[in-house]
Each structure stands twice: as C-alpha cells, then as structure tokens.
Design an enzyme around this catalytic site. Structure first.
Site, mmCIF file in Angstrom:
data_model
loop_
_atom_site.group_PDB
_atom_site.id
_atom_site.type_symbol
_atom_site.label_atom_id
_atom_site.label_comp_id
_atom_site.label_asym_id
_atom_site.label_seq_id
_atom_site.Cartn_x
_atom_site.Cartn_y
_atom_site.Cartn_z
ATOM 1 N N LYS A 1 63.522 4.035 98.820
ATOM 2 C CA LYS A 1 63.883 4.129 100.411
ATOM 3 C C LYS A 1 64.814 2.950 100.372
ATOM 4 C CE LYS A 1 60.302 6.788 102.459
ATOM 5 N NZ LYS A 1 59.395 6.655 103.530
ATOM 6 N N TYR B 1 63.857 14.814 107.646
ATOM 7 C CA TYR B 1 62.668 14.400 108.157
ATOM 8 C C TYR B 1 62.354 15.338 109.659
ATOM 9 C CZ TYR B 1 61.134 10.682 105.243
ATOM 10 O OH TYR B 1 60.619 9.910 104.243
ATOM 11 N N ASN C 1 58.103 1.702 103.455
ATOM 12 C CA ASN C 1 57.070 1.953 102.435
ATOM 13 C C ASN C 1 57.544 2.462 101.124
ATOM 14 O OD1 ASN C 1 57.668 4.419 103.185
ATOM 15 N ND2 ASN C 1 55.425 5.160 103.900
ATOM 16 N N HIS D 1 59.589 7.760 98.968
ATOM 17 C CA HIS D 1 59.199 9.264 99.638
ATOM 18 C C HIS D 1 58.808 10.007 98.327
ATOM 19 C CE1 HIS D 1 59.474 13.148 101.415
ATOM 20 N NE2 HIS D 1 59.935 13.490 100.389
ATOM 21 N N GLU E 1 63.387 20.489 99.786
ATOM 22 C CA GLU E 1 63.804 19.014 99.804
ATOM 23 C C GLU E 1 65.021 18.693 98.577
ATOM 24 O OE1 GLU E 1 60.272 16.957 102.027
ATOM 25 O OE2 GLU E 1 60.506 16.208 99.810
HETATM 26 P P1 RTP Z 1 57.165 10.455 102.803
HETATM 27 O O1 RTP Z 1 57.348 11.763 103.604
HETATM 28 O O2 RTP Z 1 58.306 9.409 103.486
HETATM 29 O O3 RTP Z 1 56.860 10.628 101.496
HETATM 30 O O4 RTP Z 1 55.768 9.959 103.586
HETATM 31 P P2 RTP Z 1 54.218 10.552 103.600
HETATM 32 O O5 RTP Z 1 54.281 11.848 103.234
HETATM 33 O O6 RTP Z 1 53.420 9.493 102.933
HETATM 34 O O7 RTP Z 1 54.129 10.324 105.249
HETATM 35 P P3 RTP Z 1 54.606 11.322 106.377
HETATM 36 O O8 RTP Z 1 53.397 11.691 107.235
HETATM 37 O O9 RTP Z 1 55.219 12.309 105.905
HETATM 38 O O10 RTP Z 1 55.476 10.385 107.369
HETATM 39 C C1 RTP Z 1 56.818 10.137 106.838
HETATM 40 C C2 RTP Z 1 57.186 8.515 107.013
HETATM 41 O O11 RTP Z 1 57.028 8.175 108.617
HETATM 42 C C3 RTP Z 1 56.441 6.953 108.464
HETATM 43 N N1 RTP Z 1 55.329 6.932 109.348
HETATM 44 N N2 RTP Z 1 55.315 6.237 110.325
HETATM 45 N N3 RTP Z 1 53.869 4.541 112.068
HETATM 46 C C4 RTP Z 1 53.258 5.652 111.715
HETATM 47 O O12 RTP Z 1 52.091 6.161 112.336
HETATM 48 C C5 RTP Z 1 53.902 6.415 110.510
HETATM 49 N N4 RTP Z 1 53.419 7.622 110.110
HETATM 50 C C6 RTP Z 1 54.150 7.995 109.127
HETATM 51 C C7 RTP Z 1 56.320 6.588 107.031
HETATM 52 O O13 RTP Z 1 57.496 5.688 106.799
HETATM 53 C C8 RTP Z 1 56.196 7.763 106.270
HETATM 54 O O14 RTP Z 1 56.705 7.416 104.951
HETATM 55 MG MG MG Z 2 55.745 13.193 103.953
#
Ligand code: RTP
Ligand code: MG
Length: 143
Positions: free
Chosen positions: A11, A51, A114, A117, A128
């Site tokens: 990212k 997203y 973070n 992804h 994706e």
């Molecule tokens: P990613 O899709 O980016 O790999 O991340 P992930 O699966 O670990 O998390 P996901 O639930 O898919 O969320 C996508 C991205 O949204 C942001 N996020 N912010 N503030 C919050 O509560 C929150 N929750 C998620 C994060 O940047 C996450 O990577």
């Molecule tokens: Mg995710």
C-alpha cells in the site's frame, strides 16, 4: 496442500517508506513467488471498485482516500497455500494486534495505513487478480 495464487498490494504508506524490497523479501522467504507485478497509482474509481465489498462501512471513504494517496505495488503471489500463508505473514488488520515479526507489526502504523493487502479467500483472490490483471500481465502456470 494446493498451489494457489493470491493478490497482494504493497500500500502507499509502505511504498512511501521505501519498504517494497523488505516486504517482497518476506514473501519470498515464506516460499511465495511473484508471478505478476504492476506499479500503480490507483484512481478513485479503481480503489472504490476494488474495495466495493466495504462500501457501506464507516471507514470506506478514508480507505479510498488512503489507497489513492500515492503509488502502490499490486502483485500476484503464487505458492502452496498462498492465500492463508500471505495472510499469516501480513499479520492482523490492526498493527497493534499483529503478531511480532509480521509485516504489519513491523511496517504499519495504524489500522488505516497498514502496509499491505492480501486476498482473504479463493473466490476473492480470483476476483481481485482479474480486477487488476485480467488475462494479461501474470506469468502462466508452470506447475
Ligand atoms: P485488506 O483487505 O486491506 O487486506 O485488509 P483486511 O482484510 O485485513 O481488512 P478488511 O476488513 O478487509 O478491511 C480493509 C481495510 O479497511 C481498513 N479498515 N479500517 N477503522 C476500521 O475499523 C477499519 N477496519 C478496516 C483497513 O485499512 C483494512 O486493511
Ligand atoms: Mg480484506
């Protein structure tokens, strides 16, 4: 265990920190091979489309703004159990909860910024990879 492909994004925060090499090195040490790579500065439409699953969530706008804030490295990684393996070495979404030695523990500063992804399931990996590469730009399978 099956050989899988997964979509990875380094990212904008990690690219800005010059951490691309360190992060790819972690993928390779874990046995994941880079079979596709595109350096991209995502458009708003691309970030929103990628997203889309989160579009009703309160963090959606911040997530899109962050993803378009600078260039990112979009990659396809291949290896045994690649989807789960990549998620393991990435660490938890919130870097404060990420296990020591994971990419997010070492390179991420917050849940919003973070570092990486990774696809979370075979169906999302397929969607994706097609989203960014279509039929083009990914090495053919050799095994
Ligand atoms: P990613 O899709 O980016 O790999 O991340 P992930 O699966 O670990 O998390 P996901 O639930 O898919 O969320 C996508 C991205 O949204 C942001 N996020 N912010 N503030 C919050 O509560 C929150 N929750 C998620 C994060 O940047 C996450 O990577
Ligand atoms: Mg995710």
């Amino acid at each position: 265990m099956a050989v899988e492909r997964t979509l990875s994004i380094i990212k904008p925060d990690a690219v800005a920190k010059n951490a691309i090499g360190d992060i790819i090195s972690r993928f390779e040490k874990a046995g994941l091979k880079v079979v596709g790579a595109r350096m991209m500065h995502l458009s708003r439409e691309q970030a929103e489309g990628f997203y889309d699953v989160h579009k009703e969530r309160p963090f959606f706008n911040d997530l899109v703004e962050f993803m378009i804030s600078g260039p990112a490295l979009v990659q396809v990684l291949e290896g045994e159990d690649a989807i789960a393996k990549n998620r393991d070495i990435m660490g938890a979404t919130n870097p404060k909860e990420a296990a020591p030695g994971t990419i997010r523990a070492d390179f991420a500063v917050s849940i919003d910024e973070n570092a990486v992804h990774g696809s979370d399931a075979p169906e999302t990996a397929e969607r994706e990879i097609a989203f960014f590469f279509g039929d083009d730009g990914v090495c053919p399978r050799t095994r």
